[in-house]
Each structure stands twice: as structure tokens, then as C-alpha cells.
Design an enzyme around this catalytic site. Structure first.
Site, short mmCIF file in Angstrom:
data_model
loop_
_atom_site.label_atom_id
_atom_site.label_comp_id
_atom_site.label_asym_id
_atom_site.label_seq_id
_atom_site.Cartn_x
_atom_site.Cartn_y
_atom_site.Cartn_z
N GLU A 27 1.31 -0.98 0.10
CA GLU A 27 -0.13 0.00 0.04
C GLU A 27 0.96 0.76 0.22
O GLU A 27 1.76 1.09 0.44
CB GLU A 27 -0.62 0.22 1.36
CG GLU A 27 0.18 -0.23 2.87
CD GLU A 27 -1.35 0.26 3.61
OE1 GLU A 27 -1.35 1.47 3.90
OE2 GLU A 27 -1.21 0.17 4.70
N LYS A 161 -3.22 -1.89 15.59
CA LYS A 161 -2.77 -0.85 16.83
C LYS A 161 -3.51 -1.38 17.76
O LYS A 161 -4.93 -0.80 17.58
CB LYS A 161 -2.82 0.27 16.26
CG LYS A 161 -1.40 0.63 15.48
CD LYS A 161 -0.43 1.63 16.31
CE LYS A 161 0.23 2.01 14.82
NZ LYS A 161 0.80 2.36 13.65
N1 PSU Z 1 -2.94 1.50 11.09
C1 PSU Z 1 -1.60 1.12 11.10
N2 PSU Z 1 -0.96 2.82 10.13
C2 PSU Z 1 -1.18 3.00 8.74
C3 PSU Z 1 -2.67 3.08 8.88
C4 PSU Z 1 -2.79 1.94 9.01
O1 PSU Z 1 -1.00 1.86 12.10
O2 PSU Z 1 -0.75 3.46 8.08
C5 PSU Z 1 -3.10 2.38 6.88
C6 PSU Z 1 -3.47 2.72 6.83
O3 PSU Z 1 -3.53 2.45 5.12
C7 PSU Z 1 -5.58 1.73 7.20
C8 PSU Z 1 -5.27 3.13 7.12
O4 PSU Z 1 -5.54 1.28 6.14
O5 PSU Z 1 -4.67 3.50 7.47
C9 PSU Z 1 -7.08 3.56 7.79
O6 PSU Z 1 -7.73 3.90 7.69
P1 PSU Z 1 -8.87 4.02 8.70
O7 PSU Z 1 -8.55 4.00 9.50
O8 PSU Z 1 -8.98 5.94 8.01
O9 PSU Z 1 -9.75 3.77 7.34
#
Ligand code: PSU
Ligand code: MN
Length: 306
Positions: A27, A161
Site C-alpha cells: 500500500e 494497533k
Molecule cells: N494503521 C497503521 N498504519 C497505517 C494505517 C493504519 O498502523 O498506515 C493506514 C492504513 O493504510 C489503513 C488506514 O488502511 O490507515 C486506515 O485508515 P482508516 O482508519 O481511516 O480507515
């Protein structure tokens, strides 16, 4: 479906998919919104090298110039890492970004979506998005979970996390029928820590077993992907209690500043990094490398089965 005109797949990747050789999607939100420049440039190249060293082809995804890009060259990686006018693109944003020619980094959800369009089955990341703490009120649930329910790509991540509600995230995945398979562990990992306090039902012995599970699921036409939960290597693990304290402080700050919606995850990640003076960043890099390694081995095993 008319996807051809929107997809731009690097020739090496298209050829590997065609021949059913191992390919691993990666990604770009982790680059643009999860790591500082220029350390992210080194990471972006290193993670691709690791995939290659395992005999698979890396496929970093992004939205650039009205195309869903599969495989980025050095200039495109640099663009994502500089992250100037680079948005964070989840499923709902894809059509807007394509139609308006905006540049966007792909989240887990969007990378899965693009990987599936390109015929790629395995994807390595750091951690997935999930059900946020307090979601009962905010309804903040990452689109990553719905994507896992519907799109046939296996995501290798170090769990989630604990800024998320890990218990509710696992409940949600269960409801949506998403297999969660531990790599040599029955503990769902919490990103920086090998254990989250939540148990898994399955610990796979290795890549071959995981590949067999995935093949079986998809042979049966069972919709969706799978979460392959790969714990951080022991030598890079951080203390659970210390990380909890840091995460709680970051959550309190987000609350105080009224951070909402798609900004929540990047905000928390940035502050966790600042509060741990970069110690967590070294762990973040290592767990992502480890996920790339394991994902490549699963992709290779799946390619042997196909
Ligand atoms: N969690 C992490 N590092 C990240 C992300 C999540 O520890 O970089 C990023 C990933 O790309 C994940 C996104 O798909 O954040 C999720 O964002 P949201 O909670 O807005 O869907
Ligand atoms: Mn959200």
C-alpha cells in the site's frame, strides 16, 4: 465491468500475474500518511527489495494521473513519499480521485480493491484499520473491514494497533465471515506487541498451510479475503503497558482537538511516533519488513498450488 481504461499495471507485474508467479501488493498510505519523509523513501525501496529477495514481484499501488497504478517506479514512489497534495484514498474516494485526476495514496481497503482488479491475491502491510475505541458513539469503523469481507485478497499484517478496539475489531471480522489466521501464534498481535490479550482460533504452521486455506476458501467461492496476523519479531517488540500509556495520551489529544473521520488514524500515528521519540518507528519498519517476507512466502506457496 470496464476496468481496463482505469488500470495501469507495470508490465513485469502483468506478466507475473499471467504466469501465476508470486506477486505481493503493497500500500501507499503507509508511505504518504504513516511515515515521515525521507525515511519513507528508504522504506518503500527496502520493502520491495525484501519481496524480490523472496522470489516474488512487488506491486506498490497508488492513484496517479487518473489511473489505478499497480507497480510504481522510483519517481512515483518519491511522489507518494513527499506526499504533497497526496490524499488518503479509501473505497469511497476512488471514483472521485480517478475522475478528477487527483493523486492519492491507497489504504488497505483500496489496495485490496486494486490488487483484486489486477489479479493479485496477497498483500503485505503494517497493520489494518478497524473498529475505533468509542465506535459505539462515533461509528468510526475502518472501511478496511468491509473490504476484507468482500474482496478476495489476503492481507498480511501485524494485527492492529491498540488505538483501535481490538476486541470489537475481531467481533466485526467474525460477523463478516473473515478468517483471521495467526502465523505461528494463537494470540492476535497488537502491532508493536506480539500479544493483544485476544486469542485467535487458528495458528497456522507456515506459508504452505496458509496457502492451502486461502485456495480452499476461494475454490469454494467464499466471498472476501483473510487476515493473516503476523506478530512483530521478538527483538523489536515494545512494552505493552508503555505503549498503552502513549496510545491513551494520543487518543486524549485527538479528543481535545476534535479530530474526526479519515484524519483520525494519521493523527494518532503521528502523535504516537512523536511521543515515543521514534523508538516505535524502528519497530514499525521491522514489522512491515517481516510482513513482506511472510507475504512473499505465502504468495510463492499459493503459486505452487495453482
Ligand atoms: N494503521 C497503521 N498504519 C497505517 C494505517 C493504519 O498502523 O498506515 C493506514 C492504513 O493504510 C489503513 C488506514 O488502511 O490507515 C486506515 O485508515 P482508516 O482508519 O481511516 O480507515
Ligand atoms: Mn475512520
Amino acid at each position: 465491468m470496464n476496468t481496463e481504461e482505469y488500470l495501469s499495471i507495470a508490465p513485469e507485474i502483468a506478466a507475473a500475474v499471467e504466469k501465476k508467479l508470486p506477486v505481493v501488493a503493497l500500500e501507499s498510505t503507509i508511505l504518504s500518511h504513516g511515515m515521515p519523509y525521507p525515511q519513507n523513501v528508504e522504506f518503500a525501496h527496502r520493502v520491495e527489495e525484501i519481496v524480490r529477495a523472496e522470489g516474488a514481484v512487488p506491486a506498490t499501488t497508488a492513484i496517479i494521473g487518473g489511473k489505478l497504478k499497480v507497480g510504481l517506479n522510483a519517481a512515483e514512489l518519491e511522489l507518494m513519499c513527499r506526499a504533497e497534495n497526496v490524499g488518503k484514498v479509501s473505497r469511497r474516494d476512488v471514483a472521485v480521485y480517478l475522475a478528477s485526476g487527483r493523486t492519492g495514496a491507497t489504504t488497505v481497503a483500496t489496495t485490496m480493491l486494486i490488487a483484486a482488479l489486477a489479479g493479485i491475491k496477497i498483500f503485505a502491510t503494517g497493520g489494518i484499520g478497524g473498529v475505533h475505541r468509542g465506535a459505539a458513539e462515533t461509528m468510526d469503523i475502518s472501511a478496511d473491514l468491509q473490504e476484507l469481507a468482500h474482496t478476495p485478497v489476503a492481507v498480511v499484517g501485524a494485527g492492529a494497533k491498540s488505538l483501535l478496539d481490538i476486541g470489537l475489531t475481531l467481533e466485526y471480522l467474525e460477523t463478516m465471515g473473515v478468517p483471521v489466521i495467526g502465523v505461528g501464534t494463537e494470540d492476535f498481535p497488537a502491532f508493536y506487541c506480539r500479544k493483544s490479550g485476544y486469542k485467535l482460533d487458528y495458528a497456522a504452521s507456515g506459508p504452505e498451510e496458509i496457502a492451502r486455506i486461502l485456495k480452499t476458501k476461494w475454490d469454494l467461492g467464499l466471498e472476501g479475503g483473510a487476515l493473516i496476523a503476523n506478530p512483530i519479531p521478538e527483538e523489536y517488540e515494545l512494552d505493552f503497558e508503555e505503549m498503552e500509556a502513549v496510545i491513551n495520551r494520543a487518543l486524549a489529544l485527538a479528543e481535545e482537538k476534535g479530530v474526526r473521520g479519515k484524519d483520525t488514524t494519521p493523527f494518532l500515528l503521528t502523535h504516537i511516533k512523536e511521543m515515543t521519540e521514534g523508538v516505535s518507528f524502528a519497530s514499525n519498519l521491522e514489522l512491515a519488513y517481516n510482513n513482506a517476507r511472510v507475504a512473499s512466502r505465502i504468495a510463492a506457496a499459493l503459486s505452487r498450488l495453482d
